[in-house]
Design a protein around this motif. Structure first.
Motif, mmCIF file in Angstrom:
data_model
loop_
_atom_site.group_PDB
_atom_site.id
_atom_site.type_symbol
_atom_site.label_atom_id
_atom_site.label_comp_id
_atom_site.label_asym_id
_atom_site.label_seq_id
_atom_site.Cartn_x
_atom_site.Cartn_y
_atom_site.Cartn_z
ATOM 1 N N ASN A 72 0.840 -1.193 0.000
ATOM 2 C CA ASN A 72 0.000 0.000 0.000
ATOM 3 C C ASN A 72 0.876 1.244 0.000
ATOM 4 O O ASN A 72 2.007 1.230 0.482
ATOM 5 N N VAL A 73 0.321 2.321 -0.535
ATOM 6 C CA VAL A 73 1.030 3.595 -0.520
ATOM 7 C C VAL A 73 0.074 4.663 0.004
ATOM 8 O O VAL A 73 -1.088 4.744 -0.411
ATOM 9 N N ILE A 286 -4.080 2.406 -2.563
ATOM 10 C CA ILE A 286 -3.596 3.788 -2.607
ATOM 11 C C ILE A 286 -4.568 4.630 -1.794
ATOM 12 O O ILE A 286 -5.778 4.591 -2.027
ATOM 13 N N ARG A 287 -4.018 5.390 -0.850
ATOM 14 C CA ARG A 287 -4.861 6.207 0.025
ATOM 15 C C ARG A 287 -4.372 7.647 0.002
ATOM 16 O O ARG A 287 -3.179 7.919 0.177
ATOM 17 N N PHE A 288 -5.290 8.578 -0.226
ATOM 18 C CA PHE A 288 -5.000 10.007 -0.188
ATOM 19 C C PHE A 288 -5.574 10.605 1.090
ATOM 20 O O PHE A 288 -6.735 10.370 1.428
ATOM 21 N N THR A 289 -4.754 11.392 1.772
ATOM 22 C CA THR A 289 -5.220 12.167 2.923
ATOM 23 C C THR A 289 -5.020 13.640 2.616
ATOM 24 O O THR A 289 -3.940 14.045 2.176
ATOM 25 N N ASP A 307 3.979 8.176 2.525
ATOM 26 C CA ASP A 307 5.104 7.421 1.972
ATOM 27 C C ASP A 307 5.855 8.132 0.854
ATOM 28 O O ASP A 307 6.943 7.689 0.480
ATOM 29 N N TYR A 308 5.293 9.188 0.318
ATOM 30 C CA TYR A 308 5.907 9.838 -0.847
ATOM 31 C C TYR A 308 5.594 11.323 -0.776
ATOM 32 O O TYR A 308 4.483 11.720 -0.421
#
Length: 635
Positions: A72-73, A286-289, A307-308
């Motif tokens: 996961n990212v 893939i998760r966006f916060t 993570d990036y």
């Protein structure tokens, strides 16, 4: 095109493919019926040069075909979102739905919806079949046909059909003014075969129009015309937070309105074995916060909750990347130019010519003398950036010196329509960095303002005819550029101009630039190495009054319009370069923007668990599409 909107905050660097735009030429020519032509089907198309990859190629050279699937990212992005509707020009579309660029992560991702064709990351403006297995167009580019893949399916198992393509095209033109411009020369889309859609164009000779049609994102007609879980009819003309259904490699699994959105790789994705997808779409999740503050987003990354990160602050890059995770190798740092190699950029304080103070070019030019780039470079930029001096900075398309050769010929043909200074005065930005130089620059600004009918009285710059002080507002999207705008405002105050800096949230900022409700905004335009139709959208008269257009300044000038046509219909590369330089020179002479700065480097920091191919594609970092997780199991 020949190359997306600019990124939300493109000042520090400029990336790319998200910024392709197209638009409108005034000459209309009835296209010949497509059925009358000999159809030659092609597996790809390029606006510049020949295709690199032959028919039947197995994968792109830049991917790792053995990249494992899994892991996961977690990604941080700025602002908020309030819709999952990819067609409508209202609201803030959630990251990942259809390829918006994240200003905090420096990437473009489209996870749910797909286009007819897919760009190559190691070629300029070249696409290969995605939803469409083949494309056809005649030598005069009067139309373009796309043959859909029989295996292309929506997430519910229904096939992707010509009706879906036509529905997507019609609704985009109806509901999004920008799309109406982008597809302005496409008169209709019609079903011409069981799996075939034909786009008809209103002019010939425009080689970009097949690419414009191929960039169409396709949505499911049957889903949008159906009912939601509560039994209510869906309405594509309204924003929605109902989890969308697409044909892409990921499905949305959860969301918290305005805060987080999560995606999961689909095991049943129809296109996972396509040559254009091999070695891509590797992360299982893939998760966006979303964050409202860049410093808070950085802290989330530093503490291991993301993570990036693409770092857009030179100060932070120079002073804050020394925390333990970097020292012990858990975080990697890189500087890469890939995303900038096929692009140019202009960014800065755009002036709204629809507002009275900025209708005089001398007023606009005067403001540039108050922007002290050299001082900012010394004090807050850590010598990271260069001053922008072209609308095509820093490519071979940028004008310099005085016009010569074919460029001079083109300008001479339009001599009565372009500013006389383009023949006698090369564009240069003022140079500051020292108190004496700044004082000299401000004196020059006062001189220009005096010519424009202003005078300095009681520490205020007053219009002599009306007695009104010269004031305006600088509108910013978030706090990032405050450190640049405030010194600019302070310098303007030294010559009696009150320039108020106002920072608003992303939604308000977007609504205000769309409606052109601003005096000055900090924004910009991206350019490709092969400019064309999008120039009309950026500075053409037809776009000046249209809500939602990227003609932010409202420039409406017959000379600029004529030069845009010369760019679009340039017969060869030499002519294109000359016409583009001529256009650049004239745009600079209109002083519609106070140019600021840019960097060719992309500064990224990422978890050691994230891996990328040793040889990244020439024109993209490729994140997250071609990256993978080291913790995932090999296939």
């Amino acid at each position: 095109m020949r190359q997306t909107t600019s990124r939300t905050t493109p000042a520090q660097r400029f990336g790319t493919r998200a910024l392709i735009a197209a638009a409108i030429l005034v000459t209309a020519v009835a296209a010949r019926p497509a059925q009358a032509e000999n159809v030659q089907w092609r597996h790809g198309m390029s606006t510049v040069g020949e295709l690199k990859y032959p028919q039947g190629f197995t994968k792109f050279d830049y991917v790792n075909a053995d990249a494992p699937k899994g892991g996961n990212v977690r990604l941080a992005t700025m602002g908020t979102f309030d819709t999952f509707n990819p067609i409508l020009a209202k609201g803030e579309l959630a990251a990942g739905v259809m390829g918006p660029v994240s200003s905090a992560s420096g990437m473009s991702v489209g996870l749910v919806f797909e286009t007819l064709m897919k760009p190559s990351m190691d070629e300029i403006l070249t696409d290969y079949g995605l939803l469409a297995e083949a494309v056809a167009y005649p030598d005069d580019f009067a139309w373009a046909k796309f043959r859909l893949r029989p295996e292309a399916k929506w997430a519910d198992g229904a096939p992707v059909t010509p009706d879906d393509v036509i529905f997507s095209f019609d609704k985009a033109k109806e509901l999004d003014p920008k799309a109406a411009s982008y597809y302005g020369h496409i008169t209709k889309a019609e079903k011409t075969g069981e799996r075939e859609v034909t786009f008809s164009f209103d002019e010939t000779g425009n080689r970009e129009l097949p690419k414009v049609a191929g960039s169409l994102a396709v949505v499911p007609k049957h889903w949008w015309e159906g009912k939601d879980a509560a039994g209510k009819p869906r309405d594509i003309s309204r924003t929605t937070l109902e989890i969308p259904m697409g044909s892409g490699p990921y499905k949305m699994t959860s969301m918290k309105a305005g805060s987080t959105v999560s995606y999961e790789l689909r095991d049943d994705y129809w296109g996972k074995n396509l040559n254009v997808n091999v070695g891509q779409n590797n992360f299982a999740g893939i998760r966006f916060t979303y964050f409202a503050d860049l410093d808070v987003a950085f802290e989330a990354f530093r503490s291991g909750n993301a993570d990036y990160r693409w770092e857009n602050s030179a100060r932070r890059w120079a002073t804050s990347y020394d925390f333990p995770a970097i020292k012990d190798g858990r975080i990697k740092l890189e500087r890469l130019e890939n995303d900038s190699r096929d692009s140019g950029v202009m960014v800065g304080f755009i002036l709204n010519l629809r507002r009275e103070p900025f209708q005089d070019v001398r007023v606009r030019e005067a403001l540039n003398y108050a922007f002290d780039f050299e001082e900012l470079k010394r004090t807050i930029f850590f010598n990271e950036y260069d001053r922008i001096n072209s609308f095509f900075f820093p490519t071979e398309l940028a004008s310099s010196g005085l016009p010569q050769g074919r460029e001079l010929d083109i300008l001479t043909e339009l001599k009565d329509k372009v500013p006389p200074t383009v023949f006698t005065k090369p564009y240069t930005n003022p140079v500051g960095g020292e108190p004496a130089k700044l004082r000299d620059n401000l004196r020059k600004a006062i001189g220009l303002l005096k010519e424009a009918g202003y005078e300095l009285k009681n520490n205020q710059m007053i219009e002599t005819k009306t007695g009104k002080p010269l004031t305006f507002e600088i509108l910013l999207d978030g706090t990032t550029i405050e450190r640049v705008a405030l010194p600019f405002s302070q310098n303007l105050r030294k010559i009696g101009i009150e320039a108020r800096v106002r920072t608003v949230d992303s939604s308000q900022y977007t609504n205000r630039w769309r409606s052109k409700d601003f005096d000055s905004i900090y924004l910009g335009w991206g350019q490709s190495l092969n400019p064309g139709n999008e120039q009309t959208e950026y500075w053409g008269t037809a776009a000046a009054t249209r809500e939602g257009s990227q003609n932010f300044s409202g420039l409406a000038d017959p000379g600029v319009d004529a030069l845009i046509r010369k760019v679009i219909f340039a017969k060869d590369r030499e002519e294109l370069v000359a016409a583009t330089k001529a256009l650049d020179r004239v745009l600079l002479a209109h002083h519609i923007i106070v140019p600021t700065y840019a960097s060719r480097d992309m500064r990224i920091a990422y978890s050691k668990d994230l891996m990328h191919p040793q040889n990244l594609p020439e024109y993209s970092v490729g994140f997250p599409a071609i990256w993978w997780s080291a913790s995932a199991k090999a296939p």
